[in-house]
Design a protein around this motif. Structure first.
Motif, mmCIF file in Angstrom:
data_model
loop_
_atom_site.group_PDB
_atom_site.id
_atom_site.type_symbol
_atom_site.label_atom_id
_atom_site.label_comp_id
_atom_site.label_asym_id
_atom_site.label_seq_id
_atom_site.Cartn_x
_atom_site.Cartn_y
_atom_site.Cartn_z
ATOM 1 N N SER A 253 6.249 -0.450 -1.027
ATOM 2 C CA SER A 253 5.787 0.722 -1.866
ATOM 3 C C SER A 253 7.003 1.590 -2.461
ATOM 4 O O SER A 253 7.864 1.762 -1.609
ATOM 5 N N GLU A 254 6.633 2.206 -3.550
ATOM 6 C CA GLU A 254 7.726 3.124 -4.175
ATOM 7 C C GLU A 254 7.919 4.267 -3.240
ATOM 8 O O GLU A 254 8.940 5.071 -3.061
ATOM 9 N N ASN A 255 6.805 4.606 -2.408
ATOM 10 C CA ASN A 255 6.733 5.942 -1.824
ATOM 11 C C ASN A 255 7.363 5.668 -0.135
ATOM 12 O O ASN A 255 7.348 6.700 0.326
ATOM 13 N N PHE A 256 7.551 4.680 0.167
ATOM 14 C CA PHE A 256 7.971 4.419 1.311
ATOM 15 C C PHE A 256 9.347 5.214 1.901
ATOM 16 O O PHE A 256 9.358 5.520 2.979
ATOM 17 N N GLN A 257 10.145 5.062 0.796
ATOM 18 C CA GLN A 257 11.576 5.889 1.315
ATOM 19 C C GLN A 257 11.200 7.514 1.422
ATOM 20 O O GLN A 257 11.721 7.936 2.358
ATOM 21 N N ARG A 258 10.178 7.738 0.752
ATOM 22 C CA ARG A 258 9.817 9.368 0.974
ATOM 23 C C ARG A 258 9.521 9.447 2.189
ATOM 24 O O ARG A 258 9.424 10.852 3.022
ATOM 25 N N PHE A 259 8.598 8.905 3.063
ATOM 26 C CA PHE A 259 7.945 8.682 4.106
ATOM 27 C C PHE A 259 8.274 7.957 5.301
ATOM 28 O O PHE A 259 7.693 8.107 6.268
ATOM 29 N N MET B 255 8.328 9.779 8.860
ATOM 30 C CA MET B 255 7.033 10.475 9.136
ATOM 31 C C MET B 255 5.846 9.526 9.471
ATOM 32 O O MET B 255 4.838 9.425 8.979
ATOM 33 N N LEU B 256 6.353 8.534 10.351
ATOM 34 C CA LEU B 256 5.518 7.704 10.857
ATOM 35 C C LEU B 256 5.210 7.723 12.135
ATOM 36 O O LEU B 256 5.905 8.067 13.148
ATOM 37 N N ILE B 257 3.743 7.131 12.598
ATOM 38 C CA ILE B 257 3.504 7.088 14.175
ATOM 39 C C ILE B 257 4.172 5.837 14.721
ATOM 40 O O ILE B 257 3.973 5.576 16.208
ATOM 41 N N ASP B 258 4.315 4.843 14.054
ATOM 42 C CA ASP B 258 4.661 3.530 14.433
ATOM 43 C C ASP B 258 6.166 3.196 13.776
ATOM 44 O O ASP B 258 5.918 1.799 13.175
ATOM 45 N N PRO B 259 6.962 3.730 13.775
ATOM 46 C CA PRO B 259 8.299 3.128 13.009
ATOM 47 C C PRO B 259 9.026 1.796 13.610
ATOM 48 O O PRO B 259 9.422 1.147 12.794
ATOM 49 N N ASP B 260 8.512 1.464 14.906
ATOM 50 C CA ASP B 260 8.943 0.416 15.430
ATOM 51 C C ASP B 260 8.217 -0.938 15.350
ATOM 52 O O ASP B 260 8.545 -2.084 15.605
ATOM 53 N N ALA B 261 7.060 -0.835 14.312
ATOM 54 C CA ALA B 261 5.976 -1.740 14.262
ATOM 55 C C ALA B 261 6.531 -2.884 13.495
ATOM 56 O O ALA B 261 7.594 -2.791 12.717
ATOM 57 N N GLU B 262 6.346 -4.163 14.108
ATOM 58 C CA GLU B 262 7.037 -5.444 13.622
ATOM 59 C C GLU B 262 6.055 -6.090 12.509
ATOM 60 O O GLU B 262 5.523 -7.209 12.585
ATOM 61 N N ARG B 263 5.951 -5.031 11.355
ATOM 62 C CA ARG B 263 5.276 -5.621 10.326
ATOM 63 C C ARG B 263 5.729 -5.029 9.112
ATOM 64 O O ARG B 263 6.561 -3.825 9.259
ATOM 65 N N TRP C 177 4.180 -2.677 7.334
ATOM 66 C CA TRP C 177 3.347 -1.454 6.843
ATOM 67 C C TRP C 177 3.467 -0.520 7.935
ATOM 68 O O TRP C 177 3.448 -1.247 9.311
ATOM 69 N N HIS C 178 3.225 0.623 7.863
ATOM 70 C CA HIS C 178 3.176 1.431 9.180
ATOM 71 C C HIS C 178 2.195 2.501 8.952
ATOM 72 O O HIS C 178 1.570 2.639 7.703
ATOM 73 N N VAL C 179 1.966 3.475 9.834
ATOM 74 C CA VAL C 179 0.750 4.340 9.870
ATOM 75 C C VAL C 179 1.578 5.605 9.749
ATOM 76 O O VAL C 179 2.412 6.262 10.514
ATOM 77 N N CYS D 248 0.902 -1.387 0.055
ATOM 78 C CA CYS D 248 -0.137 -0.055 0.049
ATOM 79 C C CYS D 248 0.858 1.174 -0.246
ATOM 80 O O CYS D 248 2.060 1.205 0.631
ATOM 81 N N GLY D 249 0.530 2.327 -0.842
ATOM 82 C CA GLY D 249 1.013 3.707 -0.616
ATOM 83 C C GLY D 249 1.447 4.256 -1.900
ATOM 84 O O GLY D 249 1.732 5.344 -2.056
ATOM 85 N N ASP D 250 1.279 3.307 -3.021
ATOM 86 C CA ASP D 250 1.433 4.002 -4.349
ATOM 87 C C ASP D 250 0.228 4.194 -5.158
ATOM 88 O O ASP D 250 -0.002 5.107 -6.018
ATOM 89 N N TRP D 251 -0.793 3.258 -4.987
ATOM 90 C CA TRP D 251 -2.321 3.467 -5.407
ATOM 91 C C TRP D 251 -2.427 3.687 -6.870
ATOM 92 O O TRP D 251 -2.897 4.496 -7.323
#
Length: 399
Positions: A276-282, A285-293, A295-297, A236-239
């Motif tokens: 996703s292609e956009n992940f490096q850009r953002f 800018m996450l609220i859960d960078p430590d999430a063990e999955r 994808w992030h928020v 998710c993230g490129d749509w």
């Protein structure tokens, strides 16, 4: 019928704050209000308000996030119910065995993160409802006001809750969105038949059959935007439409319109996947960078994040002539331990919930400027009074 008397107690109110307390009654419903004011802008310390009612006759407890189990909790269980504009609603309902209302306690603040907890006090045969303000999320400002509505009328509990919902509608920011007629029609959801294995040829054939059965729109769920069918949200993230599934999305939508069917695609609003292609850009800018999955928020306190998300939906609406959006997982916009961990000059909001609210307001305004009758589907748990000002279709959990 026993008249339920209530008791009020406060904890943590700073002596330096000016506090105005008011109490009044309307139509048998009690209202209590607090207005806090500091001498200068400050981070408000945690404040707790306790409202106690007699426990006699109370057999069940209900909140918008309770799901299936309405049993009462003892004080040694985990009882906290957390609500904000993006999950649940600030209300607790205590119910008699015959489904009569014993007490509905609701708050006027439908935006900020609030903790609520209702537990029996065995020693006094009372039920204590604790309201926690400024605790989970820091509140910065000079003033804050909240009204608590306490309804102990012996009505059917669902009637007391309906009256609470009508009260919320009178509070600025909660005005329900206009519902277009198309939103009231039967819709065909691709998820329950095909999950992520969707393509335009198969779905068009299904849409023709669904139209004969009275459906007027197609809810194009997860899968249209990725070649992957392994569930999860890592992509998710490129749509962008998956080329093997929807080589011509605009053409598919036009064919659907030609047979009288609208198209409402799915988007997982806050998620951005590591693949996703956009992940490096953002990625910072996450609220859960430590999430063990995988994808992030995304953090809506960054204007770049808000513009990115709004731009995605606006471009899709204009390029493909869509009829609406299924905006999923908005209830992931909740405060995490990381949310307040550090300052960042790139943010233009300090409050997480206020930033998410601004994202939704700006998004709805932009989309409706292009199509006033656009359909926007939400679901539980983001179906509270604040969300009704944005969405005009609400789905009650997955079927």
């Amino acid at each position: 019928m026993m008249k339920r008397t209530i008791e009020i107690r406060e904890e943590g109110v700073p002596e330096a704050f000016a506090v105005v307390r008011k109490s009044w009654e309307e139509g048998g419903v009690r209202f209590l209000s607090w207005s806090f004011r500091a001498e200068r802008e400050t981070v408000f310390p945690p404040v707790r308000i306790h409202i106690t009612v007699p426990a006699r006759g109370i057999h069940y407890r209900w909140t918008p996030k309770l799901h299936l189990i309405k049993a009462l909790n003892s004080d040694w269980f985990e009882n906290l119910y957390e609500t904000s504009g993006f999950t649940g609603a600030p209300v607790e309902c205590l119910i008699a065995q015959d489904n009569r209302n014993c007490a509905v306690i609701a708050l006027s603040d439908t935006l900020h993160t609030i903790g609520m907890k209702s537990i029996p006090v065995e020693e006094t045969a009372q039920y204590d409802v604790e309201i926690a303000l400024f605790d989970r999320e820091a509140y910065r400002g000079m003033e804050y006001s909240v009204t608590v509505r306490v309804d102990t009328r012996p009505l059917p509990y669902y009637k007391a809750l309906a009256d609470t919902a009508k009260w919320w509608e009178t509070i600025p920011g909660n005005e329900p969105a206009v519902v277009p007629e198309a939103a009231r029609e039967i819709m065909y959801s691709t998820w329950y038949s095909y999950h992520q294995n969707v393509d335009e040829k198969t779905l068009f054939a299904q849409a023709e059959l669904a139209k004969e059965l009275g459906c007027s729109s197609l809810l194009l769920d997860d899968g249209w935007q990725t070649e992957d069918t392994g569930r999860g949200y890592a992509y998710c993230g490129d749509w962008k439409p998956a080329p093997s599934k929807f080589p011509d999305m605009a053409g598919f939508v036009k064919r659907m319109h030609d047979i009288g069917m609208g198209v409402i695609p799915w988007y997982s609003v806050p998620f951005i996947g590591e693949r996703s292609e956009n992940f490096q850009r953002f990625k910072d800018m996450l609220i859960d960078p430590d999430a063990e999955r995988e994808w992030h928020v995304l953090d809506p306190r960054y204007p770049e994040v808000r513009e990115f998300l709004i731009g995605i939906y606006e471009k899709a609406l204009l390029d493909w002539d869509l009829d609406g959006f299924k905006l999923d997982f908005v209830d992931e916009f909740v405060v995490t331990p990381f949310s307040g961990r550090e300052e960042d000059d790139r943010r233009d909001c300090t409050s997480f919930t206020e930033a998410a609210d601004r994202l939704m307001k700006d998004c709805m305004a932009r989309l409706k400027s292009h199509k006033a009758d656009i359909m926007l589907e939400f679901r539980q748990t983001y179906n509270g009074p604040r969300m009704r000002s944005f969405g005009n279709i609400f789905r009650a959990v997955d079927c």
